[in-house]
Scaffold this motif. Structure first.
Motif, PDB file in Angstrom:
ATOM      1  N   ALA A 190     -24.065  15.969 101.485  1.00  0.00           N
ATOM      2  CA  ALA A 190     -24.409  17.095 100.617  1.00  0.00           C
ATOM      3  C   ALA A 190     -25.824  16.953 100.078  1.00  0.00           C
ATOM      4  N   ASN A 191     -26.495  18.110  99.883  1.00  0.00           N
ATOM      5  CA  ASN A 191     -27.830  18.083  99.306  1.00  0.00           C
ATOM      6  C   ASN A 191     -27.752  17.644  97.853  1.00  0.00           C
ATOM      7  N   PRO A 192     -28.694  16.789  97.404  1.00  0.00           N
ATOM      8  CA  PRO A 192     -28.662  16.360  96.006  1.00  0.00           C
ATOM      9  C   PRO A 192     -28.965  17.525  95.072  1.00  0.00           C
ATOM     10  N   ALA A 193     -28.410  17.467  93.874  1.00  0.00           N
ATOM     11  CA  ALA A 193     -28.667  18.516  92.890  1.00  0.00           C
ATOM     12  C   ALA A 193     -30.135  18.468  92.464  1.00  0.00           C
ATOM     13  N   PRO A 194     -30.748  19.619  92.205  1.00  0.00           N
ATOM     14  CA  PRO A 194     -32.145  19.624  91.766  1.00  0.00           C
ATOM     15  C   PRO A 194     -32.282  18.957  90.404  1.00  0.00           C
ATOM     16  N   PRO A 195     -33.434  18.372  90.114  1.00  0.00           N
ATOM     17  CA  PRO A 195     -33.625  17.749  88.799  1.00  0.00           C
ATOM     18  C   PRO A 195     -33.507  18.782  87.689  1.00  0.00           C
ATOM     19  N   ARG A 196     -32.962  18.362  86.562  1.00  0.00           N
ATOM     20  CA  ARG A 196     -32.779  19.276  85.432  1.00  0.00           C
ATOM     21  C   ARG A 196     -34.024  19.234  84.546  1.00  0.00           C
ATOM     22  N   ILE A 197     -34.925  20.147  84.799  1.00  0.00           N
ATOM     23  CA  ILE A 197     -36.178  20.226  84.046  1.00  0.00           C
ATOM     24  C   ILE A 197     -36.039  21.171  82.863  1.00  0.00           C
ATOM     25  N   PHE A 198     -35.318  22.275  83.076  1.00  0.00           N
ATOM     26  CA  PHE A 198     -35.200  23.317  82.061  1.00  0.00           C
ATOM     27  C   PHE A 198     -33.772  23.413  81.531  1.00  0.00           C
ATOM     28  N   SER A 199     -33.663  23.879  80.309  1.00  0.00           N
ATOM     29  CA  SER A 199     -32.377  24.085  79.660  1.00  0.00           C
ATOM     30  C   SER A 199     -32.091  25.579  79.571  1.00  0.00           C
ATOM     31  N   ARG A 200     -30.999  26.019  80.195  1.00  0.00           N
ATOM     32  CA  ARG A 200     -30.630  27.438  80.107  1.00  0.00           C
ATOM     33  C   ARG A 200     -30.265  27.810  78.671  1.00  0.00           C
ATOM     34  N   ARG A 201     -29.680  26.881  77.944  1.00  0.00           N
ATOM     35  CA  ARG A 201     -29.338  27.133  76.538  1.00  0.00           C
ATOM     36  C   ARG A 201     -30.591  27.381  75.716  1.00  0.00           C
ATOM     37  N   ARG A 202     -31.638  26.584  75.932  1.00  0.00           N
ATOM     38  CA  ARG A 202     -32.881  26.765  75.187  1.00  0.00           C
ATOM     39  C   ARG A 202     -33.589  28.054  75.606  1.00  0.00           C
ATOM     40  N   ARG A 203     -33.488  28.411  76.873  1.00  0.00           N
ATOM     41  CA  ARG A 203     -34.075  29.669  77.334  1.00  0.00           C
ATOM     42  C   ARG A 203     -33.395  30.851  76.643  1.00  0.00           C
ATOM     43  N   THR A 204     -32.071  30.811  76.576  1.00  0.00           N
ATOM     44  CA  THR A 204     -31.320  31.892  75.934  1.00  0.00           C
ATOM     45  C   THR A 204     -31.663  31.993  74.456  1.00  0.00           C
ATOM     46  N   ALA A 205     -31.765  30.840  73.788  1.00  0.00           N
ATOM     47  CA  ALA A 205     -32.115  30.844  72.367  1.00  0.00           C
ATOM     48  C   ALA A 205     -33.512  31.416  72.156  1.00  0.00           C
ATOM     49  N   GLY A 206     -34.449  31.067  73.039  1.00  0.00           N
ATOM     50  CA  GLY A 206     -35.802  31.599  72.930  1.00  0.00           C
ATOM     51  C   GLY A 206     -35.843  33.097  73.130  1.00  0.00           C
ATOM     52  N   LEU A 207     -35.021  33.610  74.049  1.00  0.00           N
ATOM     53  CA  LEU A 207     -34.952  35.055  74.272  1.00  0.00           C
ATOM     54  C   LEU A 207     -34.416  35.766  73.041  1.00  0.00           C
ATOM     55  N   ARG A 208     -33.379  35.214  72.438  1.00  0.00           N
ATOM     56  CA  ARG A 208     -32.808  35.840  71.241  1.00  0.00           C
ATOM     57  C   ARG A 208     -33.798  35.854  70.090  1.00  0.00           C
ATOM     58  N   ARG A 209     -34.536  34.751  69.927  1.00  0.00           N
ATOM     59  CA  ARG A 209     -35.553  34.713  68.881  1.00  0.00           C
ATOM     60  C   ARG A 209     -36.648  35.733  69.147  1.00  0.00           C
ATOM     61  N   ALA A 210     -37.035  35.873  70.406  1.00  0.00           N
ATOM     62  CA  ALA A 210     -38.080  36.831  70.760  1.00  0.00           C
ATOM     63  C   ALA A 210     -37.659  38.254  70.420  1.00  0.00           C
ATOM     64  N   ARG A 211     -36.408  38.582  70.670  1.00  0.00           N
ATOM     65  CA  ARG A 211     -35.937  39.937  70.366  1.00  0.00           C
ATOM     66  C   ARG A 211     -35.964  40.194  68.866  1.00  0.00           C
ATOM     67  N   VAL A 212     -35.666  39.174  68.071  1.00  0.00           N
ATOM     68  CA  VAL A 212     -35.760  39.327  66.611  1.00  0.00           C
ATOM     69  C   VAL A 212     -37.220  39.503  66.196  1.00  0.00           C
ATOM     70  N   ARG A 213     -38.104  38.701  66.778  1.00  0.00           N
ATOM     71  CA  ARG A 213     -39.519  38.772  66.430  1.00  0.00           C
ATOM     72  C   ARG A 213     -40.137  40.100  66.856  1.00  0.00           C
TER      73      ARG A 213
END
Length: 252
Positions: A2-25
């Motif tokens: 099986a192909n190895p999983a890609p390295p985890r560089i980004f957090s989907r949770r942090r991306r979602t939180a940033g989007l929510r903050r942006a909508r408030v701003r």
């Protein structure tokens, strides 16, 4: 094997939180939104140039709603998704689409080749993908400032970004039969480092790294601001560059 999983560089949770903050701003009158505004205008220009009138469209990442509104006005059936509702690293439901547009989003997925392959698989025969995001030439002054802030042991605070050559290879890897990669530079004037950081947060472009570094201390912030201002012009303004990379691929 099986192909190895890609390295985890980004957090989907942090991306979602940033989007929510942006909508408030964005509720504030002076909130910045020039990156997405530029991308939306460019997509509409491209569709007009190729004389494409898609019937079924998937728009990913445009929290302004402007692109979907324009396409619906032209008679298209448009579905809108973002990081909070769509996992770009998983197969896309609802296919096939005549057009898939991704704005300011694909540069923050861990498996970019896989995300591009999922988009291609979601296209109807002859369908087109347009994906725009910040490229490797973006934010040179901010990068220098962050290195100056921690000269001895700088923490990873800036996102790794894709250049034109790598983008072309990614489209080929995703099996797009035809592909075009191009870039343009958006130059914005800032009076301070704080203003630049505020603009990034307004637009949901703050850090989404999986390993969040500790906040900069007072001395480090002062070093960063000093380094940032070294490039100021005679009016005390720093011209920062945003390279917008656009990947276009057809499922012919």
């Amino acid at each position: 094997m099986a192909n190895p999983a890609p390295p985890r560089i980004f957090s989907r949770r942090r991306r979602t939180a940033g989007l929510r903050r942006a909508r408030v701003r964005q509720a504030h009158r002076n909130a910045a939104r020039y990156i997405l505004d530029d991308m939306v205008e460019d997509v509409l220009d491209r569709l007009e140039f190729v004389r494409m009138n898609p019937q079924r469209v998937l728009v990913i990442g445009d929290w302004t709603g402007t692109l979907a509104l324009s396409l619906r006005g032209a008679g298209a059936q448009v579905e809108e998704e973002d990081v909070a509702t769509l996992d770009e690293e998983s197969p896309i439901v609802g296919a096939p689409y005549d057009l898939v547009v991704s704005l300011a989003s694909l540069d923050r997925v861990n498996d970019l080749p896989g995300a591009l392959l999922h988009i291609r698989n979601a296209l109807a025969e002859g369908g087109m993908m347009i994906a725009s995001f910040l490229g490797a030439g973006s934010l040179p002054n901010l990068r220098r400032a962050m290195l100056a802030a921690e000269p001895d042991r700088p923490a990873a605070r800036m996102h790794p970004l894709v250049d034109n050559q790598a983008a072309a290879a990614l489209l080929q890897r995703a099996l797009f039969k035809r592909q075009v990669v191009d870039s343009r530079t958006l130059t914005v004037s800032f009076g301070s480092l704080d203003r630049l950081v505020s603009d990034l947060r307004d637009q949901g472009l703050g850090s989404a790294l999986a390993s969040a570094p500790p906040p900069l201390g007072k001395a480090a912030l002062e070093r960063a601001e000093t380094a940032f201002r070294k490039t100021a012009n005679t009016k005390g303004r720093v011209l920062e560059s945003f390279e917008i990379l656009t990947l276009t691929g057809w499922n012919d």
